[in-house]
Each structure stands twice: as C-alpha cells, then as structure tokens.
Design a protein around this motif. Structure first.
Motif, PDB file in Angstrom:
ATOM      1  N   LEU A  38       0.814  -1.215   0.000  1.00 33.74           N
ATOM      2  CA  LEU A  38       0.000   0.000   0.000  1.00 33.74           C
ATOM      3  C   LEU A  38       0.849   1.267   0.000  1.00 33.74           C
ATOM      4  CD1 LEU A  38      -2.689  -1.028   2.659  1.00 33.74           C
ATOM      5  CD2 LEU A  38      -2.795  -1.266   0.172  1.00 33.74           C
ATOM      6  N   GLY A  39       2.075   1.145   0.398  1.00 29.06           N
ATOM      7  CA  GLY A  39       2.972   2.287   0.483  1.00 29.06           C
ATOM      8  C   GLY A  39       4.192   1.880   1.277  1.00 29.06           C
ATOM      9  N   SER A  40       4.954   2.843   1.723  1.00 39.33           N
ATOM     10  CA  SER A  40       6.151   2.540   2.496  1.00 39.33           C
ATOM     11  C   SER A  40       6.431   3.641   3.497  1.00 39.33           C
ATOM     12  CB  SER A  40       7.360   2.348   1.577  1.00 39.33           C
ATOM     13  OG  SER A  40       7.633   3.545   0.867  1.00 39.33           O
ATOM     14  N   LEU A  41       7.213   3.290   4.517  1.00 38.51           N
ATOM     15  CA  LEU A  41       7.629   4.241   5.529  1.00 38.51           C
ATOM     16  C   LEU A  41       9.106   4.569   5.337  1.00 38.51           C
ATOM     17  CD1 LEU A  41       6.013   2.574   8.683  1.00 38.51           C
ATOM     18  CD2 LEU A  41       5.056   4.423   7.283  1.00 38.51           C
ATOM     19  N   LYS A  42       9.454   5.821   5.518  1.00 36.76           N
ATOM     20  CA  LYS A  42      10.847   6.228   5.503  1.00 36.76           C
ATOM     21  C   LYS A  42      11.457   5.959   6.877  1.00 36.76           C
ATOM     22  CE  LYS A  42       9.913  10.004   2.260  1.00 36.76           C
ATOM     23  NZ  LYS A  42       9.957  11.483   2.081  1.00 36.76           N
ATOM     24  N   VAL A  43      12.768   5.920   6.943  1.00 32.73           N
ATOM     25  CA  VAL A  43      13.453   5.768   8.229  1.00 32.73           C
ATOM     26  C   VAL A  43      13.009   6.876   9.176  1.00 32.73           C
ATOM     27  CG1 VAL A  43      15.687   5.785   9.396  1.00 32.73           C
ATOM     28  CG2 VAL A  43      15.444   4.631   7.200  1.00 32.73           C
ATOM     29  N   ASP A  44      12.642   6.504  10.397  1.00 32.52           N
ATOM     30  CA  ASP A  44      12.180   7.413  11.456  1.00 32.52           C
ATOM     31  C   ASP A  44      10.763   7.931  11.240  1.00 32.52           C
ATOM     32  OD1 ASP A  44      14.346   7.141  13.090  1.00 32.52           O
ATOM     33  OD2 ASP A  44      15.341   8.989  12.453  1.00 32.52           O
ATOM     34  N   GLU A  45      10.067   7.472  10.210  1.00 32.06           N
ATOM     35  CA  GLU A  45       8.673   7.870  10.030  1.00 32.06           C
ATOM     36  C   GLU A  45       7.783   7.062  10.965  1.00 32.06           C
ATOM     37  OE1 GLU A  45       5.269   8.310   6.501  1.00 32.06           O
ATOM     38  OE2 GLU A  45       7.318   7.681   6.021  1.00 32.06           O
ATOM     39  N   GLY A  46       6.877   7.735  11.670  1.00 29.34           N
ATOM     40  CA  GLY A  46       6.028   7.086  12.645  1.00 29.34           C
ATOM     41  C   GLY A  46       4.748   6.530  12.046  1.00 29.34           C
ATOM     42  N   VAL A  47       4.203   5.500  12.717  1.00 24.38           N
ATOM     43  CA  VAL A  47       2.943   4.899  12.295  1.00 24.38           C
ATOM     44  C   VAL A  47       2.222   4.388  13.540  1.00 24.38           C
ATOM     45  CG1 VAL A  47       3.970   2.607  11.916  1.00 24.38           C
ATOM     46  CG2 VAL A  47       1.890   3.255  10.671  1.00 24.38           C
ATOM     47  N   PRO A  48       0.891   4.564  13.637  1.00 25.44           N
ATOM     48  CA  PRO A  48       0.152   4.050  14.798  1.00 25.44           C
ATOM     49  C   PRO A  48       0.059   2.522  14.747  1.00 25.44           C
ATOM     50  CG  PRO A  48      -1.071   5.802  13.678  1.00 25.44           C
ATOM     51  CD  PRO A  48       0.031   5.376  12.752  1.00 25.44           C
ATOM     52  N   VAL A  49       0.441   1.866  15.846  1.00 28.27           N
ATOM     53  CA  VAL A  49       0.407   0.402  15.939  1.00 28.27           C
ATOM     54  C   VAL A  49      -0.597   0.002  17.010  1.00 28.27           C
ATOM     55  CG1 VAL A  49       1.759  -1.665  16.432  1.00 28.27           C
ATOM     56  CG2 VAL A  49       2.819   0.256  15.228  1.00 28.27           C
ATOM     57  N   VAL A  50      -1.464  -0.960  16.693  1.00 25.69           N
ATOM     58  CA  VAL A  50      -2.502  -1.364  17.642  1.00 25.69           C
ATOM     59  C   VAL A  50      -2.400  -2.815  18.078  1.00 25.69           C
ATOM     60  CG1 VAL A  50      -4.134   0.377  16.852  1.00 25.69           C
ATOM     61  CG2 VAL A  50      -4.130  -1.869  15.763  1.00 25.69           C
ATOM     62  N   ALA A  51      -1.698  -3.666  17.316  1.00 24.92           N
ATOM     63  CA  ALA A  51      -1.622  -5.079  17.677  1.00 24.92           C
ATOM     64  C   ALA A  51      -0.488  -5.743  16.913  1.00 24.92           C
ATOM     65  CB  ALA A  51      -2.943  -5.790  17.392  1.00 24.92           C
ATOM     66  N   LYS A  52      -0.144  -6.969  17.321  1.00 27.73           N
ATOM     67  CA  LYS A  52       0.916  -7.723  16.686  1.00 27.73           C
ATOM     68  C   LYS A  52       0.541  -9.195  16.683  1.00 27.73           C
ATOM     69  CE  LYS A  52       4.672  -8.424  19.109  1.00 27.73           C
ATOM     70  NZ  LYS A  52       4.633  -9.879  19.318  1.00 27.73           N
ATOM     71  N   HIS A  53       0.854  -9.882  15.604  1.00 27.90           N
ATOM     72  CA  HIS A  53       0.640 -11.324  15.538  1.00 27.90           C
ATOM     73  C   HIS A  53       1.718 -11.956  14.674  1.00 27.90           C
ATOM     74  CE1 HIS A  53      -1.221 -15.225  15.379  1.00 27.90           C
ATOM     75  NE2 HIS A  53      -1.334 -15.168  14.073  1.00 27.90           N
TER      76      HIS A  53
END
Length: 242
Positions: A129-144
């Motif tokens: 869907l896209g990509s994150l740059k180094v140090d770019e933040g993203v909201p995380v809600v869960a992990k599996h």
C-alpha cells in the motif's frame, strides 16, 4: 544469516533478503515513551538479546511488562518485577493476545528503523500500500506472529515488526547487551531434522527440515531448540544445527 528482512521497501517489493546486524543502533531510547505489552505465552527473560543469554526468570502468559525498546533483530528490552532484560518479540503483544485483541485499546506510535513496506495483509505476497521512511512514525494497535497491525492513510494495514522501533533515531539498550550478533537467531540444519511438539524424542513429529535449511530459533530448552515451523512452532535437536 540473521532475521529475515521481509518488509524492506528497497529490495524488489518482497524484501526477502537476510540482514547481518553488526550491533544495536546508536541512539538511546527515551524512557518517557515506554509502552506496556503482555506476554502471549510463558516467556523467558534473558540477560542478553540472544538465545544464549542466561534466563533470569520466566514471565507467565498474560503478564504485563514495561517495554523500553526493541533491538534491530527482534529482541525487546523490558522490565519485569524490577529485573531488566530481554525477551523475543514473537511472544509479546500490545496488551492483547495472539489473535491481535488489544485489551487496553491504546495505540502506540512506532518508527521505521529502515525503509519499510506497508502491506494489505500480514504476509510478503500481499499488495504493498505504500512505504515508511526511516524514522517515520505509524500508529500500531496489535501484533501477531511478527507482523504489526498499523493504521496507514486511514486504513488497517501491516508492517513486519522487526523494523519498527519505539523511538526515532534507532535504539540502544541501556544497559547494553553483551551479545548483539543477530546470527544467534538463525541456524542451519546439518542433516534432515525432525520437528517435534515437545523438547524430547517422545514429542510427536509434526514435520521435518531438509539438510541445509535456515531455521529461525526462538528459544533454548536444554539440548533442544524451539524453532519456527510454518505457521507454528516446534522443537529440534540441537546437535544437527550449526
């Protein structure tokens, strides 16, 4: 060897390259941004960020622990009952269970430690869907199973968790780990090797690895290694891994 870099945006979309990590990143984690996570299975607390670190304690399933950061090769730096140590990322979730349920409803901002693909589903065959740059933040809600559920451009999406950290600029354990070589997490079979349900020859055989297979090692149980096997885990005899 080293943990598979599944989400590297710069390697052919799939990013299925392996990375040798020489050590931890150089910037200290900010203590005020500590988050709380919960164990999804009984989990060893070790004094170093590798499977040969001494086990200081075993944290029961469902235990909440303070998480200070995560090394580049997937070890969380945590505090449990006033003991500071390390545990492997696969069995900690965001106050939830292995099915991704988040008990406290909190969202934790995490930051890409490398260019990182954001995918539609938690697998490397899924659409990017896209990509994150180094140090770019993203909201995380869960992990599996190593994949983190994130919010990206207003929709639910997934990133591989080994390349998300809790602070910008990378992460350095404080106190530092004495052993930071990420190759400790992967070994190679020297012969065909059975995978069993228990760390014993009495354990049921659930499959096998062929000789020369790279195996993701999760933990040590005497002369046996707990390993990743398909969508589950099992145990293999250590004599046939190097």
């Amino acid at each position: 060897m080293g943990i598979a870099k599944f989400c590297k945006a710069t390697i052919g979309g799939l990013g299925a390259a392996l990375l040798l990590t020489a050590g931890l990143a150089t910037t200290a984690f900010a203590a005020e941004t500590v988050t709380t996570m919960a164990t999804t299975a009984p989990l060893n607390l070790r004094d170093a960020s590798n499977i040969n670190g001494n086990v200081m304690d075993v944290m029961p399933q469902g235990t909440s622990v303070a998480v200070h950061g995560m090394t580049n090769d997937g070890w969380y730096h945590v505090t449990y009952q006033d003991k500071e140590g390390f545990c492997y990322y696969q069995f900690l979730n965001f106050e939830g269970s292995q099915d991704g349920t988040v008990r406290d409803g909190k969202t934790t901002t995490m930051y890409a430690t490398d260019p990182l693909n954001v995918r539609e589903q938690p697998n490397t065959d899924s659409r990017i869907l896209g990509s994150l740059k180094v140090d770019e933040g993203v909201p995380v809600v869960a992990k599996h199973d190593g994949w983190f559920t994130v919010t990206f451009n207003g929709v639910e999406a997934y990133c591989y968790g080994a390349y998300l950290g809790f602070g910008q600029g990378g992460y350095k354990a404080d106190p530092p780990s004495e052993a930071t070589d990420s190759t400790m997490n992967q070994l190679t079979t020297t012969a065909p090797l059975n995978v069993r349900t228990e760390p014993s020859t009495n354990g049921t055989i659930i499959g096998s690895f062929s000789a020369g297979t790279t195996v993701n090692v999760l933990d040590v149980a005497g002369d046996w290694y707990q390993v990743k096997f398909g969508n589950t885990t099992g145990y293999v005899y250590s004599l046939y891994l190097s």
